[in-house]
Design a protein around this motif. Structure first.
Motif, short mmCIF file in Angstrom:
data_model
loop_
_atom_site.label_atom_id
_atom_site.label_comp_id
_atom_site.label_asym_id
_atom_site.label_seq_id
_atom_site.Cartn_x
_atom_site.Cartn_y
_atom_site.Cartn_z
N THR A 38 -13.31 -35.16 10.75
CA THR A 38 -13.84 -33.95 11.07
C THR A 38 -14.35 -34.35 9.47
O THR A 38 -14.32 -33.20 9.60
N SER A 39 -13.98 -35.32 8.60
CA SER A 39 -13.75 -35.30 6.98
C SER A 39 -15.36 -34.83 6.78
O SER A 39 -15.72 -34.49 5.50
N LEU A 40 -16.51 -35.22 7.79
CA LEU A 40 -17.70 -34.57 7.24
C LEU A 40 -18.17 -33.10 7.39
O LEU A 40 -19.42 -33.02 7.92
N ALA A 41 -17.02 -32.36 8.65
CA ALA A 41 -17.52 -30.70 9.30
C ALA A 41 -17.53 -30.51 8.10
O ALA A 41 -17.16 -30.31 6.19
N LYS A 42 -18.65 -29.32 7.64
CA LYS A 42 -19.41 -28.58 6.28
C LYS A 42 -18.88 -27.24 7.34
O LYS A 42 -19.28 -26.87 8.48
N GLU A 43 -18.91 -25.74 6.75
CA GLU A 43 -18.70 -24.20 6.81
C GLU A 43 -20.10 -23.84 7.14
O GLU A 43 -20.92 -24.33 6.44
N CYS A 44 -20.65 -23.08 7.49
CA CYS A 44 -21.60 -22.34 8.52
C CYS A 44 -21.44 -20.89 8.21
O CYS A 44 -20.64 -20.12 8.89
N GLN A 45 -22.76 -20.01 8.59
CA GLN A 45 -22.53 -18.97 8.72
C GLN A 45 -22.42 -18.23 9.55
O GLN A 45 -22.45 -19.63 10.62
N ALA A 46 -22.12 -17.74 9.97
CA ALA A 46 -21.25 -16.45 11.62
C ALA A 46 -22.61 -17.01 12.52
O ALA A 46 -24.36 -16.24 12.15
N ILE A 47 -22.31 -17.40 13.47
CA ILE A 47 -23.54 -17.71 14.58
C ILE A 47 -23.81 -16.71 15.43
O ILE A 47 -22.54 -16.17 15.53
N LYS A 48 -24.73 -16.23 15.72
CA LYS A 48 -25.50 -15.36 16.54
C LYS A 48 -25.78 -15.94 17.82
O LYS A 48 -26.81 -16.70 17.43
N TRP A 49 -25.60 -15.68 18.72
CA TRP A 49 -25.90 -16.17 20.23
C TRP A 49 -26.90 -15.76 20.57
O TRP A 49 -27.01 -14.73 20.23
N ASP A 50 -28.11 -17.44 21.16
CA ASP A 50 -29.37 -16.00 21.13
C ASP A 50 -29.09 -15.74 22.86
O ASP A 50 -29.70 -15.32 23.41
N GLU A 51 -28.51 -16.76 23.09
CA GLU A 51 -28.49 -16.74 24.66
C GLU A 51 -27.01 -17.10 25.30
O GLU A 51 -26.53 -18.09 24.58
N SER A 52 -26.45 -17.38 26.83
CA SER A 52 -25.79 -17.76 26.93
C SER A 52 -25.53 -18.02 28.58
O SER A 52 -26.73 -17.58 29.33
N HIS A 53 -25.42 -19.31 28.61
CA HIS A 53 -25.69 -20.16 30.57
C HIS A 53 -23.94 -20.53 30.46
O HIS A 53 -23.01 -20.68 29.09
N ASP A 54 -24.01 -20.44 32.27
CA ASP A 54 -22.19 -21.36 32.82
C ASP A 54 -22.80 -22.34 32.06
O ASP A 54 -21.41 -23.08 31.34
N VAL A 55 -23.66 -23.41 32.49
CA VAL A 55 -23.70 -25.30 31.96
C VAL A 55 -24.75 -24.94 31.94
O VAL A 55 -25.62 -24.66 32.27
N ILE A 56 -24.54 -25.82 30.17
CA ILE A 56 -25.89 -26.43 30.17
C ILE A 56 -25.89 -27.63 29.85
O ILE A 56 -24.83 -28.33 30.32
#
Length: 505
Positions: free
Chosen positions: A26-44
């Motif tokens: 997790t030390s590699l983690a970096k923050e990103c701007q807010a995510i806007k979901w383009d779409e949603s599905h039950d299972v990917i």
């Protein structure tokens, strides 16, 4: 569709193309701007081979409304579409019609324990074997055709339990599963590359995807964010085409070996899962297929041709004209024996496999092999010796000795089972052999229900599942022929049941 903004963090998988992603930290983690979901599905579902297609169809049949399959390449099927179409099914109808009634899932597991050499997950193998007839019925129910009356004993198995698709290709299965999925409402998208997972603590909530991706150029396409309401299933296969990763996990693997896998078998999604904490196991256990031919690229026809050669013929070293192995042993045993055949400069001394021509001259496996010039019809042992620079006298002595073993139905040299072996009289079909990198036994650790285990907490990552070759620790040191298709199809059933159960918990 567009969902509300969700303020989440993107983590190390964004560096998916780099080997740093192999380090689950997790030390590699970096923050990103807010995510806007383009779409949603039950299972990917990530990947469209046997595992992904089985999971998609079976998840849909569990009553899940929205099931989306993402495939990074330009065609459906992955490695599964180009494999040999073999499926190990104890108690299959063809086997029973042949009078073989003493087979069982437990007999298959016994064989796999031997090939696993103490490193296999016996409980997982037993679960898969116990779902073998379910996997067979899945195929039959979607219209897959198997060869009439064809059920044979393949390397490492103690019973004839391997059936084969009508055209000798896994594409016979992937096509039918895909068509059934389309009819039942599964959505499939090609050229969608997973750039990263979107996590909320120890739970996956979606994926960052590059759509309209053109392999292998990571700069192509554009980024979208897809939310997963119930599950993300990883079915992206192995990493046998990732030369850098292969070299890192197994430096002993000959880097000159050809590979049977499709070009897309590069394992980026596996590395991304590891970067988010998924526990890897057995990554250094990479299997070679002992039926490879140096006279054709990729998977090729040699696998099909040698389903005759291993049973009815003999393998001969060009160095001394002698047999050098049990031709019906498991892949690891045979591959290691074959690769010992080398010239003084360590270059390969490709052994040959020969069997009688007349009985099989109209067999499509022989017709194709001769047509494509990866096998030859030769009339005599002298012709074979001359063409491949084999000591003629020793070749003749070896074949005479082999024929004696065929008549006695006993092989004192290598303890090969001789029930299908034939006296070699010529003319002959002759091909050269050399192993090819074929299958990754290593991958992500899962529980029996296909939940991916986090290496930091040793508990499941919520809503993240993995099935098929992307998983590790199941087969152990070597996988038996015809068991990968079984595993993928069966675990597609298992994971669908797990997701339904988890969603109701």
């Amino acid at each position: 569709m567009h969902n509300r903004r969700n303020f989440l963090k993107l983590s190390a998988g964004a560096a998916i193309g780099g080997m740093a992603a192999a380090l689950p930290s997790t030390s590699l983690a970096k923050e990103c701007q807010a995510i806007k979901w383009d779409e949603s599905h039950d299972v990917i579902i990530v990947g469209s081979g046997f595992a992904g297609l089985s999971a998609a169809l079976n998840t849909k049949r569990q009553g899940i409304k929205s099931v989306l399959v993402l495939e990074k390449m330009q065609v459906i099927g992955g490695n599964s579409a180009i494999n040999g179409g073999w499926l190990a099914i104890p108690k299959n109808p063809i086997q029973l019609a042949q009078g073989i009634e003493d087979d069982s899932p437990e007999e298959l597991v016994k064989d796999q324990i031997i090939s696993g050499r103490g490193m296999q997950n016996e409980t997982a193998l037993r679960q898969i074997a116990n779902r073998a007839l379910d996997a067979y019925e899945l195929c039959i129910g979607t219209g897959v055709k198997f060869r009439d009356g064809f059920n044979i004993q393949v390397g490492g198995h103690n019973k004839a339990r391997a059936i084969r698709t009508q055209h000798g290709s896994g594409g016979d299965i992937t096509t039918k599963l895909y068509e059934a999925g389309v009819r039942e409402g599964v959505e499939y998208r090609l050229q969608h590359y997973i750039e990263d997972f979107i996590m909320d603590g120890q739970e996956i909530v979606g994926v960052k995807v590059r759509k309209n991706y053109r392999f292998p150029d990571i700069t192509t396409g554009s980024t979208i964010y897809i939310r997963a309401n119930k599950a993300v299933i990883l079915a992206n296969g192995g990493f046998a085409r990732n030369m850098k990763l292969r070299e890192m996990v197994d430096p002993s693997l000959d880097p000159t070996l050809d590979c049977t896998n499709a070009l897309g078998a590069t394992g980026e999604v596996t590395l991304t899962a590891m970067a988010h904490g998924a526990l890897p196991v057995h990554m250094n256990l990479i299997q070679t297929g002992h039926w490879g031919s140096p006279d054709e690229g990729g998977f090729g026809w040699s696998n099909a041709l040698l389903s005759i050669g291993w049973h009815q013929g003999a393998a001969i070293s060009v160095l001394n004209g002698k047999r050098f192995m049990d031709e019906r042993a498991d892949r690891k045993t045979c591959s290691e024996a074959i690769m010992k055949n080398r010239y003084p400069d360590n270059s390969p001394a490709y052994p040959v496999v020969l069997f009688n021509y007349e009985k099989y001259k109209d067999d499509d496996r022989v017709v194709r092999a001769l047509r494509d010039k990866m096998a030859w019809k030769l009339d005599s042992l002298d012709e074979i010796a001359s063409k491949f620079n084999i000591p003629a006298a020793e070749l003749k002595r070896s074949i005479n000795e082999y024929n004696g073993h065929v008549n006695a139905r006993k092989d004192p040299l290598f303890n090969r089972k001789m029930d299908t072996a034939e006296v070699l009289t010529g003319p002959f079909v002759v091909s050269r052999i050399w192993p090819k990198v074929h299958y990754c036994m290593g991958g992500l650790k899962t529980d029996l229900a296909a939940r991916v285990i986090d290496g930091r907490s040793m508990s499941p990552i919520k809503k993240l599942y993995a099935i098929g070759e992307v998983t590790g620790g199941i087969h152990g040191e070597a996988r038996l022929s015809s068991t990968s298709c079984l595993e993928c199809l069966a675990m597609g059933i298992v994971v669908s049941e797990t997701i339904k159960s988890d969603a109701q918990a």
